[in-house]
Design a protein around this motif. Sequence first.
Motif, PDB file in Angstrom:
ATOM      1  N   LEU A  98       0.829  -1.204   0.000  1.00 48.61           N
ATOM      2  CA  LEU A  98       0.000   0.000   0.000  1.00 48.61           C
ATOM      3  C   LEU A  98       0.864   1.255   0.000  1.00 48.61           C
ATOM      4  N   ALA A  99       1.982   1.203   0.755  1.00 46.91           N
ATOM      5  CA  ALA A  99       2.858   2.378   0.812  1.00 46.91           C
ATOM      6  C   ALA A  99       3.453   2.662  -0.561  1.00 46.91           C
ATOM      7  N   GLY A 100       3.898   1.610  -1.257  1.00 43.42           N
ATOM      8  CA  GLY A 100       4.468   1.796  -2.590  1.00 43.42           C
ATOM      9  C   GLY A 100       3.454   2.377  -3.558  1.00 43.42           C
ATOM     10  N   LEU A 101       2.234   1.798  -3.559  1.00 36.90           N
ATOM     11  CA  LEU A 101       1.189   2.295  -4.460  1.00 36.90           C
ATOM     12  C   LEU A 101       0.832   3.738  -4.125  1.00 36.90           C
ATOM     13  N   SER A 102       0.753   4.034  -2.797  1.00 35.11           N
ATOM     14  CA  SER A 102       0.358   5.388  -2.392  1.00 35.11           C
ATOM     15  C   SER A 102       1.421   6.406  -2.784  1.00 35.11           C
ATOM     16  N   ALA A 103       2.688   6.026  -2.625  1.00 34.56           N
ATOM     17  CA  ALA A 103       3.761   6.953  -2.993  1.00 34.56           C
ATOM     18  C   ALA A 103       3.646   7.334  -4.461  1.00 34.56           C
ATOM     19  N   ALA A 104       3.249   6.353  -5.282  1.00 29.27           N
ATOM     20  CA  ALA A 104       3.076   6.648  -6.701  1.00 29.27           C
ATOM     21  C   ALA A 104       1.818   7.479  -6.934  1.00 29.27           C
ATOM     22  N   ALA A 105       0.719   7.079  -6.273  1.00 30.17           N
ATOM     23  CA  ALA A 105      -0.565   7.736  -6.535  1.00 30.17           C
ATOM     24  C   ALA A 105      -0.543   9.201  -6.099  1.00 30.17           C
ATOM     25  N   TRP A 106       0.100   9.491  -4.962  1.00 31.30           N
ATOM     26  CA  TRP A 106       0.119  10.876  -4.466  1.00 31.30           C
ATOM     27  C   TRP A 106       1.332  11.655  -4.995  1.00 31.30           C
ATOM     28  N   ARG A 107       2.071  11.025  -5.887  1.00 27.52           N
ATOM     29  CA  ARG A 107       3.214  11.673  -6.535  1.00 27.52           C
ATOM     30  C   ARG A 107       4.134  12.346  -5.525  1.00 27.52           C
ATOM     31  N   SER A 231       5.861  -2.401  -6.191  1.00 27.05           N
ATOM     32  CA  SER A 231       4.530  -1.806  -6.069  1.00 27.05           C
ATOM     33  C   SER A 231       4.569  -0.331  -6.455  1.00 27.05           C
ATOM     34  N   TYR A 232       5.718   0.330  -6.206  1.00 25.86           N
ATOM     35  CA  TYR A 232       5.828   1.723  -6.666  1.00 25.86           C
ATOM     36  C   TYR A 232       5.784   1.773  -8.191  1.00 25.86           C
ATOM     37  N   ALA A 233       6.520   0.843  -8.812  1.00 20.76           N
ATOM     38  CA  ALA A 233       6.533   0.824 -10.278  1.00 20.76           C
ATOM     39  C   ALA A 233       5.135   0.560 -10.823  1.00 20.76           C
ATOM     40  N   ILE A 234       4.430  -0.400 -10.209  1.00 22.65           N
ATOM     41  CA  ILE A 234       3.066  -0.689 -10.661  1.00 22.65           C
ATOM     42  C   ILE A 234       2.184   0.548 -10.490  1.00 22.65           C
ATOM     43  N   GLY A 235       2.349   1.216  -9.343  1.00 25.37           N
ATOM     44  CA  GLY A 235       1.568   2.425  -9.085  1.00 25.37           C
ATOM     45  C   GLY A 235       1.805   3.477 -10.153  1.00 25.37           C
ATOM     46  N   VAL A 236       3.072   3.672 -10.529  1.00 25.27           N
ATOM     47  CA  VAL A 236       3.381   4.654 -11.568  1.00 25.27           C
ATOM     48  C   VAL A 236       2.730   4.247 -12.882  1.00 25.27           C
ATOM     49  N   ALA A 237       2.721   2.937 -13.140  1.00 27.39           N
ATOM     50  CA  ALA A 237       2.180   2.476 -14.417  1.00 27.39           C
ATOM     51  C   ALA A 237       0.666   2.660 -14.488  1.00 27.39           C
ATOM     52  N   ILE A 238      -0.029   2.459 -13.361  1.00 33.71           N
ATOM     53  CA  ILE A 238      -1.494   2.458 -13.446  1.00 33.71           C
ATOM     54  C   ILE A 238      -2.115   3.779 -13.002  1.00 33.71           C
ATOM     55  N   ARG A 239      -1.314   4.737 -12.457  1.00 39.09           N
ATOM     56  CA  ARG A 239      -1.971   5.891 -11.838  1.00 39.09           C
ATOM     57  C   ARG A 239      -2.707   6.767 -12.856  1.00 39.09           C
ATOM     58  N   ASP A 240      -2.244   6.764 -14.112  1.00 36.98           N
ATOM     59  CA  ASP A 240      -2.952   7.569 -15.102  1.00 36.98           C
ATOM     60  C   ASP A 240      -4.152   6.830 -15.676  1.00 36.98           C
ATOM     61  N   ALA A 241      -4.058   5.493 -15.676  1.00 36.23           N
ATOM     62  CA  ALA A 241      -5.158   4.709 -16.231  1.00 36.23           C
ATOM     63  C   ALA A 241      -6.347   4.661 -15.269  1.00 36.23           C
ATOM     64  N   ILE A 242      -6.063   4.710 -13.971  1.00 32.70           N
ATOM     65  CA  ILE A 242      -7.149   4.619 -12.978  1.00 32.70           C
ATOM     66  C   ILE A 242      -7.263   5.950 -12.253  1.00 32.70           C
TER      67      ILE A 242
END
Lengths: 620, 245
Positions: A98-107, A231-242
């Motif tokens: 969750l931390a990795g995804l959030s770091a990507a999502a909140w830029r 998870s950060y990389a995944i977050g970066v990849a999907i943050r614009d799509a979702i």
Amino acid sequence: MADDGAFVETIELAPELPPSGPVQWIRENLTYSVASTIITVVVGLVVVFGLRGLIGWFLDPFRKWSSVTANARLLMVQAYPAEQFSRVWISVGIVVVLAGLSAAAWRVAGKVSVGQITKAIMGIGSALLLIALLAPGEFSGGRGLLAVIGLVIALAGYGLKRSNRETINDPTISTVGLAAVILVLIAAALWIVKLPVQEVFADGTKEVTNQLLARSTKLPWTILIGVLALSYAIGVAIRDAIPSLRRILVVLWTLSFPVILMVVMRAPDIDWGTVLSVDLPIFLVLGALIGYILYVIGAPDTGEWKYIFSALWLAFSVAWVLFGWYLFDTNSSSPFHITAPAADVLQRLEFKFSMILGAIFALAAPSFGGAKAARIRYVGIWLAALFALIASFRLSAVPSELVLGGSAFVGGLSLTFTLAIAAIVLSFPLGVLLALGRASSMPIIRMISTAYIELVRSVPLITWLYIGSNLLNLFLAGVVDIFSVVRAIIAMTLFSAAYLAENVRGGLQSIPKGQYEAADAVGMSVVQKTVLITLPQALKAVIPALVGQVIALFKDTSLVSIIGLFDLLYIARNVVPGQSANLGSIMELTVAAAVIYWIFTFTFSRSSMRLERRLGLGTR
Amino acid sequence: MSDQAIIDCRGVKKWFGDFQALRGVDLEVTKGEVVVIIGPSGSGKSTFIRCINRLEVHQEGQIFVDGIELTNDVRNIEAIRKDVGMVFQSFNLFPHLTIMQNITLAPIWVKKQSKSEAEAYGRELLERVGIPEQADKYPGQLSGGQQQRVAIARALAMRPQIMLFDEPTSALDPEMVKEVLDAMKELAREGMTMIVVTHEMGFAREVADRVLFFDYGQLVEAGTPEHFFTNPQHDRTKLFLSQIL
């Protein structure tokens, strides 16, 4: 005379740089007067001798630092069964993902300048050098080596600074790259770096062995670092799509804690027969029935009957819980008392609290209903809330599959975190409600809230922990045996909510009258005004106070040892120093515990400063 | 009372503690009329228009807005507030929301419009007050004049029948007064019913259908701007005009 005003001379000067440099800095800050020079020298001497003593204490060969490293597992999870450690790692893994995804999502990624990095490098180098220079006599072995290493690092930093003088303050280095480098270094260190561990035996003999930093946990930690990066990389990849990624993550964060606490760590022994025969029917019947009522009440015409109906419903449900408790469930002298198995009582409680939740939803329905889509969404939220309520009732009542050696649950730092997060998360809504109650114009609600806040604040937390651990089970008279960690959580939540309420009330009072008037003038209801206008501003205004409270609560968890729970500090001070190999190591363990507390509280306060800067940007 | 009157006040009295702020005000405003209220500070003019959407509660007399009487009945108050927009001296924009959110908040939550519908009308309104490019900024990033125009757009977003202006230009730097007054003139030309408390005599002369003079909580004198500024009848009006003109 030049008073005819015709003579105007314009001299254009190139802007000059202000005087700078270390000498200038010392003159301006340390030696700007005789008195300041004397104070600088005196304080400097005190600091030097203080540091000398401190470093000497840390490096003393008689310090038993091995008592800390050898007992890392005990300090982290206490008696949690070793064959179940995968549960601990899964819990940490959930948070890391969750931390990795959030770091990507909140830029959160940004840029830092070379200047900031050179400052850090020079700081580390100078600190090493300082240790080498100040360490008292007993520390002889590596003094020269340490001094050279420190000097080399400091000079390297200085060289980097000199060679980048033009662009020293330009943010050019990505924090993601920097974080990646640091994480790789940490991962490598786990596998490579060996530290000499000196053990002093009872007969006075010493033995020095070289051991890895993390002996048994290097593989899981390395995997977790990889998971974080992935998870950060995944977050970066999907943050614009979702586009709704942030909202999804908020929900996942909210769910993660109860899932970790109730399901992953506790391994509930669920009796699916009861779930199908009790919980599912309650969910289906109340979900459908109250869902339909909410759909009707949410229709966009005004009507006072809705408020009257919902208020009566709420009053009835609350009365039902309180009187039901008194007449049927716990009071054996009541003529209506029935002796029922605990399961039936739980079932009744589950039903009654679902009714209260439904009434609260009904009260807010006119404010948040409206068009068909909005009402359907509202019913959806109701179903989710009902599910969460029933699930938490069931999960907190079922026994655990784990056989825990002597303690109620995981102990150590994990318990400290469990208590702190649960109390913070739960006290937040309660504290906000109390603050609104105390600021309310309705005298009865105001009086109840004020009385609660003043009563709770006037008694020490230790007393509430005693009350929670002893009296709570007396009130419930053996009907439902709440397990000890939950009792501590309840006591800390009720305590923390009172303080939180006062903080939030301060925020509410800081909101100008014009905000209320503007909301009134466009016809907002009291609920809408509170949720949409005043509360968000009030909470934003009191972030520093709230963070202060989070830090205080985190440290206050150390009081639970008084009711027999094994938190980090208790293990450090009372459990480990009792082991025959670690007698007399109480200071080392206390210092280690203090460092662990410091790491987390310092992180909290730093992240809150970041949060303030982000929220403050462009608002007022 | 004529059938045309959209606001009808009869003998409105209001006290703050022992101080009587309004001493029996009678006023009828017809649909599409622009009424400007002037008077010295403390004369009760702001208190009076704040009674019309019940930000202040009058103690005696009656106020009807569009045929509905203002009483303690919450339903009447809510119905009237949806119909009466208000612009404040200190803007009172919501600082934690963007300009577009400021404008669409009430239509979405109070009028239950869909978000897309509310935003479409919000953009139209921002276009009308001349700041369409500011939609995603926060109020703190706008100048005073821009903020006040957003406040006008926010009030208009509810599609009110009546607009109340409580000294809308008093907190503005001089060079920003004109842009706000222009937006108000535009609104008056479109036929909005307006009650404006202001010290802008130029605006009163140009736009008002009727000018009212308040003093000591009373409506002292009323008339067309021409009559009012050239031939005031009452001594107090003459004194006030001589001081400010």
